[in-house]
Design a protein around this motif. Structure first.
Motif, PDB file in Angstrom:
ATOM      1  N   THR A 195       0.919  -0.990   0.248  1.00 48.56           N
ATOM      2  CA  THR A 195       0.007   0.020  -0.134  1.00 48.56           C
ATOM      3  C   THR A 195       0.801   1.385   0.067  1.00 48.56           C
ATOM      4  O   THR A 195       0.533   2.331   0.304  1.00 48.56           O
ATOM      5  CB  THR A 195      -0.794   0.153   1.148  1.00 48.56           C
ATOM      6  N   ASN A 196       2.101   1.034  -0.439  1.00 49.13           N
ATOM      7  CA  ASN A 196       3.097   2.324  -0.544  1.00 49.13           C
ATOM      8  C   ASN A 196       2.439   3.221  -1.782  1.00 49.13           C
ATOM      9  O   ASN A 196       2.327   2.616  -2.755  1.00 49.13           O
ATOM     10  CB  ASN A 196       4.214   1.864  -0.827  1.00 49.13           C
ATOM     11  N   ASP A 197       2.407   4.364  -1.474  1.00 52.24           N
ATOM     12  CA  ASP A 197       1.897   5.582  -2.709  1.00 52.24           C
ATOM     13  C   ASP A 197       2.989   5.448  -3.771  1.00 52.24           C
ATOM     14  O   ASP A 197       2.353   5.863  -4.719  1.00 52.24           O
ATOM     15  CB  ASP A 197       1.882   6.956  -2.115  1.00 52.24           C
ATOM     16  N   GLU A 198       3.836   4.848  -3.713  1.00 51.19           N
ATOM     17  CA  GLU A 198       4.924   5.006  -4.915  1.00 51.19           C
ATOM     18  C   GLU A 198       5.000   3.555  -5.605  1.00 51.19           C
ATOM     19  O   GLU A 198       5.586   3.561  -6.689  1.00 51.19           O
ATOM     20  CB  GLU A 198       6.260   5.487  -4.327  1.00 51.19           C
ATOM     21  N   ASN A 199       4.415   2.760  -5.040  1.00 49.09           N
ATOM     22  CA  ASN A 199       4.623   1.274  -5.582  1.00 49.09           C
ATOM     23  C   ASN A 199       3.181   0.968  -6.500  1.00 49.09           C
ATOM     24  O   ASN A 199       2.586   0.082  -6.400  1.00 49.09           O
ATOM     25  CB  ASN A 199       4.648   0.259  -4.597  1.00 49.09           C
ATOM     26  N   TRP A 200       3.034   1.830  -7.463  1.00 50.39           N
ATOM     27  CA  TRP A 200       2.100   1.592  -8.733  1.00 50.39           C
ATOM     28  C   TRP A 200       2.629   2.110  -9.876  1.00 50.39           C
ATOM     29  O   TRP A 200       3.073   3.113 -10.110  1.00 50.39           O
ATOM     30  CB  TRP A 200       0.644   1.988  -8.054  1.00 50.39           C
ATOM     31  N   LEU A 201       1.598   1.619 -10.959  1.00 49.19           N
ATOM     32  CA  LEU A 201       1.690   2.419 -12.186  1.00 49.19           C
ATOM     33  C   LEU A 201       0.390   2.459 -12.782  1.00 49.19           C
ATOM     34  O   LEU A 201      -0.386   1.282 -12.310  1.00 49.19           O
ATOM     35  CB  LEU A 201       2.615   1.506 -13.290  1.00 49.19           C
ATOM     36  N   GLU A 202       0.219   3.148 -13.628  1.00 49.04           N
ATOM     37  CA  GLU A 202      -1.247   2.958 -14.399  1.00 49.04           C
ATOM     38  C   GLU A 202      -0.920   2.438 -15.849  1.00 49.04           C
ATOM     39  O   GLU A 202      -0.522   3.102 -16.511  1.00 49.04           O
ATOM     40  CB  GLU A 202      -1.997   4.630 -14.318  1.00 49.04           C
ATOM     41  N   LEU A 203      -1.592   1.264 -15.941  1.00 48.40           N
ATOM     42  CA  LEU A 203      -1.334   0.566 -17.142  1.00 48.40           C
ATOM     43  C   LEU A 203      -2.466   0.052 -17.667  1.00 48.40           C
ATOM     44  O   LEU A 203      -3.511  -0.105 -16.963  1.00 48.40           O
ATOM     45  CB  LEU A 203      -0.351  -0.762 -16.899  1.00 48.40           C
ATOM     46  N   CYS A 204      -2.745  -0.052 -18.849  1.00 41.59           N
ATOM     47  CA  CYS A 204      -3.911  -0.199 -19.573  1.00 41.59           C
ATOM     48  C   CYS A 204      -4.034  -1.890 -19.469  1.00 41.59           C
ATOM     49  O   CYS A 204      -3.369  -2.692 -19.302  1.00 41.59           O
ATOM     50  CB  CYS A 204      -4.213  -0.254 -20.954  1.00 41.59           C
ATOM     51  N   PHE A 205      -5.380  -2.266 -19.234  1.00 43.43           N
ATOM     52  CA  PHE A 205      -5.752  -3.530 -18.692  1.00 43.43           C
ATOM     53  C   PHE A 205      -6.349  -4.235 -20.037  1.00 43.43           C
ATOM     54  O   PHE A 205      -6.029  -5.541 -20.432  1.00 43.43           O
ATOM     55  CB  PHE A 205      -6.643  -3.643 -17.690  1.00 43.43           C
ATOM     56  N   TYR A 206      -7.255  -3.492 -20.883  1.00 46.94           N
ATOM     57  CA  TYR A 206      -7.612  -4.080 -22.121  1.00 46.94           C
ATOM     58  C   TYR A 206      -6.786  -3.628 -23.150  1.00 46.94           C
ATOM     59  O   TYR A 206      -5.883  -4.569 -23.298  1.00 46.94           O
ATOM     60  CB  TYR A 206      -9.197  -3.750 -21.974  1.00 46.94           C
ATOM     61  N   GLY A 207      -7.137  -3.095 -24.136  1.00 47.84           N
ATOM     62  CA  GLY A 207      -6.276  -2.619 -25.238  1.00 47.84           C
ATOM     63  C   GLY A 207      -4.923  -3.452 -25.572  1.00 47.84           C
ATOM     64  O   GLY A 207      -5.193  -4.684 -26.149  1.00 47.84           O
ATOM     65  N   ASN A 208      -3.805  -3.022 -24.909  1.00 46.24           N
ATOM     66  CA  ASN A 208      -2.650  -3.689 -25.178  1.00 46.24           C
ATOM     67  C   ASN A 208      -2.469  -4.567 -24.237  1.00 46.24           C
ATOM     68  O   ASN A 208      -1.339  -5.277 -24.084  1.00 46.24           O
ATOM     69  CB  ASN A 208      -1.498  -2.785 -25.403  1.00 46.24           C
ATOM     70  N   SER A 209      -3.106  -4.614 -23.073  1.00 45.61           N
ATOM     71  CA  SER A 209      -2.906  -5.446 -21.866  1.00 45.61           C
ATOM     72  C   SER A 209      -1.742  -5.347 -21.249  1.00 45.61           C
ATOM     73  O   SER A 209      -1.005  -6.277 -20.806  1.00 45.61           O
ATOM     74  CB  SER A 209      -3.444  -6.976 -22.281  1.00 45.61           C
ATOM     75  N   CYS A 210      -1.169  -4.108 -20.961  1.00 44.81           N
ATOM     76  CA  CYS A 210       0.237  -3.833 -20.421  1.00 44.81           C
ATOM     77  C   CYS A 210       0.352  -4.120 -19.139  1.00 44.81           C
ATOM     78  O   CYS A 210       1.219  -4.849 -18.592  1.00 44.81           O
ATOM     79  CB  CYS A 210       0.522  -2.355 -20.578  1.00 44.81           C
ATOM     80  N   HIS A 211      -0.773  -4.072 -18.347  1.00 44.13           N
ATOM     81  CA  HIS A 211      -0.929  -4.636 -16.763  1.00 44.13           C
ATOM     82  C   HIS A 211      -0.830  -6.170 -16.768  1.00 44.13           C
ATOM     83  O   HIS A 211       0.113  -6.638 -16.194  1.00 44.13           O
ATOM     84  CB  HIS A 211      -2.220  -4.250 -16.235  1.00 44.13           C
ATOM     85  N   THR A 212      -1.488  -6.946 -17.615  1.00 42.75           N
ATOM     86  CA  THR A 212      -1.428  -8.252 -17.569  1.00 42.75           C
ATOM     87  C   THR A 212      -0.044  -8.691 -18.135  1.00 42.75           C
ATOM     88  O   THR A 212       0.354  -9.468 -17.558  1.00 42.75           O
ATOM     89  CB  THR A 212      -2.404  -8.831 -18.467  1.00 42.75           C
ATOM     90  N   ASN A 213       0.098  -8.214 -19.048  1.00 40.70           N
ATOM     91  CA  ASN A 213       1.774  -8.474 -19.675  1.00 40.70           C
ATOM     92  C   ASN A 213       2.654  -8.296 -18.722  1.00 40.70           C
ATOM     93  O   ASN A 213       3.912  -8.979 -18.702  1.00 40.70           O
ATOM     94  CB  ASN A 213       1.884  -7.730 -21.106  1.00 40.70           C
ATOM     95  N   TYR A 214       2.681  -7.123 -17.916  1.00 36.75           N
ATOM     96  CA  TYR A 214       3.866  -6.597 -17.001  1.00 36.75           C
ATOM     97  C   TYR A 214       3.757  -7.666 -15.784  1.00 36.75           C
ATOM     98  O   TYR A 214       4.715  -8.187 -15.541  1.00 36.75           O
ATOM     99  CB  TYR A 214       3.362  -5.464 -16.655  1.00 36.75           C
ATOM    100  N   ASP A 215       2.489  -8.227 -15.388  1.00 40.96           N
ATOM    101  CA  ASP A 215       2.617  -9.011 -14.089  1.00 40.96           C
ATOM    102  C   ASP A 215       3.010 -10.453 -14.595  1.00 40.96           C
ATOM    103  O   ASP A 215       3.543 -11.245 -13.943  1.00 40.96           O
ATOM    104  CB  ASP A 215       0.990  -9.389 -13.821  1.00 40.96           C
ATOM    105  N   ASN A 216       2.599 -10.763 -16.075  1.00 44.05           N
ATOM    106  CA  ASN A 216       2.986 -12.360 -16.375  1.00 44.05           C
ATOM    107  C   ASN A 216       4.475 -12.051 -16.790  1.00 44.05           C
ATOM    108  O   ASN A 216       4.845 -12.915 -17.565  1.00 44.05           O
ATOM    109  CB  ASN A 216       2.196 -12.620 -17.362  1.00 44.05           C
ATOM    110  N   LYS A 217       5.296 -11.238 -16.777  1.00 43.53           N
ATOM    111  CA  LYS A 217       6.469 -10.898 -17.166  1.00 43.53           C
ATOM    112  C   LYS A 217       6.611 -11.093 -18.775  1.00 43.53           C
ATOM    113  O   LYS A 217       7.731 -11.600 -19.198  1.00 43.53           O
ATOM    114  CB  LYS A 217       7.514 -12.188 -16.617  1.00 43.53           C
ATOM    115  N   MET A 218       5.593 -10.888 -19.339  1.00 44.86           N
ATOM    116  CA  MET A 218       5.588 -10.724 -20.903  1.00 44.86           C
ATOM    117  C   MET A 218       6.429  -9.676 -21.504  1.00 44.86           C
ATOM    118  O   MET A 218       7.001  -9.721 -22.673  1.00 44.86           O
ATOM    119  CB  MET A 218       4.288 -10.908 -21.619  1.00 44.86           C
ATOM    120  N   LEU A 219       6.256  -8.522 -20.545  1.00 49.29           N
ATOM    121  CA  LEU A 219       6.998  -7.187 -21.210  1.00 49.29           C
ATOM    122  C   LEU A 219       8.233  -7.205 -20.369  1.00 49.29           C
ATOM    123  O   LEU A 219       8.325  -7.307 -19.040  1.00 49.29           O
ATOM    124  CB  LEU A 219       6.181  -6.010 -20.684  1.00 49.29           C
ATOM    125  N   ASP A 220       9.617  -6.716 -21.063  1.00 52.33           N
ATOM    126  CA  ASP A 220      10.903  -6.951 -20.660  1.00 52.33           C
ATOM    127  C   ASP A 220      10.691  -5.618 -19.848  1.00 52.33           C
ATOM    128  O   ASP A 220      10.525  -4.448 -20.266  1.00 52.33           O
ATOM    129  CB  ASP A 220      11.906  -6.928 -21.468  1.00 52.33           C
TER     130      ASP A 220
END
Length: 191
Positions: free
Chosen positions: A125-150
């Motif tokens: 819950t640290n205020d700096e430990n987050w990014l705003e990433l898209c979930f649908y469109g390019n699915s950056c959030h999912t790809n980041y969590d699944n380490k698909m994005l380097d």
């Protein structure tokens, strides 16, 4: 040893797995009278009664109400964190520039933790430990969590490093072994 549900004297060899009802060979015909629907309904009711408590017409999850269960202690704190971060969201993905869920009821889908909250509970819950990433469109959030994005190839890598250096002092010592090596490498150059 189990006894027949009808005569209670003859032993039963094998029971119905869902209802635990068994009949002897003399009363075996009674087993077929039980409809599968009623068996399923009984099994569902039994499971619901074990997990949830019906109060005032609402089913509540006991895991968060019973202190003896191993529920997340900071559930309310995490909820507060998500609501606070929603106020800071812009509606634009920090990686690809796509649309995020900032202004919808699914806003939590677009709040990506830099360090996963499951492994880094001390900074979940640290205020700096987050990014705003898209979930649908390019699915950056999912790809980041699944380490698909380097991590290095992300367009917001500089932001990740800046936020990580602010979060690092608050990480518990036993959690530091899980930090990705690339972040540790950049931490040495930043300090």
């Amino acid at each position: 040893m189990r006894f027949c549900e009808d005569c209670h004297t003859n032993p039963v060899f094998g029971t119905d797995k869902l209802t635990r009802i068994g009949y002897c060979k003399n009363h075996q015909h009674l087993r077929t009278d039980i409809s599968k629907e009623s068996i399923t309904q009984r099994a569902i009711r039994k499971q619901r009664d074990n997990v949830a408590k019906v109060t005032g017409g609402k089913v509540r999850n006991l895991a968060y109400e019973n202190p003896d269960t191993k529920a997340p202690k900071d559930y309310a704190e995490l909820d507060r964190f998500f609501k606070e971060m929603q106020k800071r969201m812009t509606g634009k993905c920090e990686n690809c520039g796509g649309k995020t869920e900032a202004f919808t009821k699914n806003y939590k889908c677009s709040i990506a933790h830099i360090l996963p909250k499951a492994y880094f509970k001390s900074v979940a819950t640290n205020d700096e430990n987050w990014l705003e990433l898209c979930f649908y469109g390019n699915s950056c959030h999912t790809n980041y969590d699944n380490k698909m994005l380097d991590l290095i190839e992300m367009n917001c890598f500089d932001t990740i490093i800046q936020k990580f250096t602010k979060v690092y002092p608050h990480i518990a010592n036993e959690e530091k072994r899980r930090i990705p090596p690339i972040l540790i490498e950049y931490l040495k150059t930043e300090i």
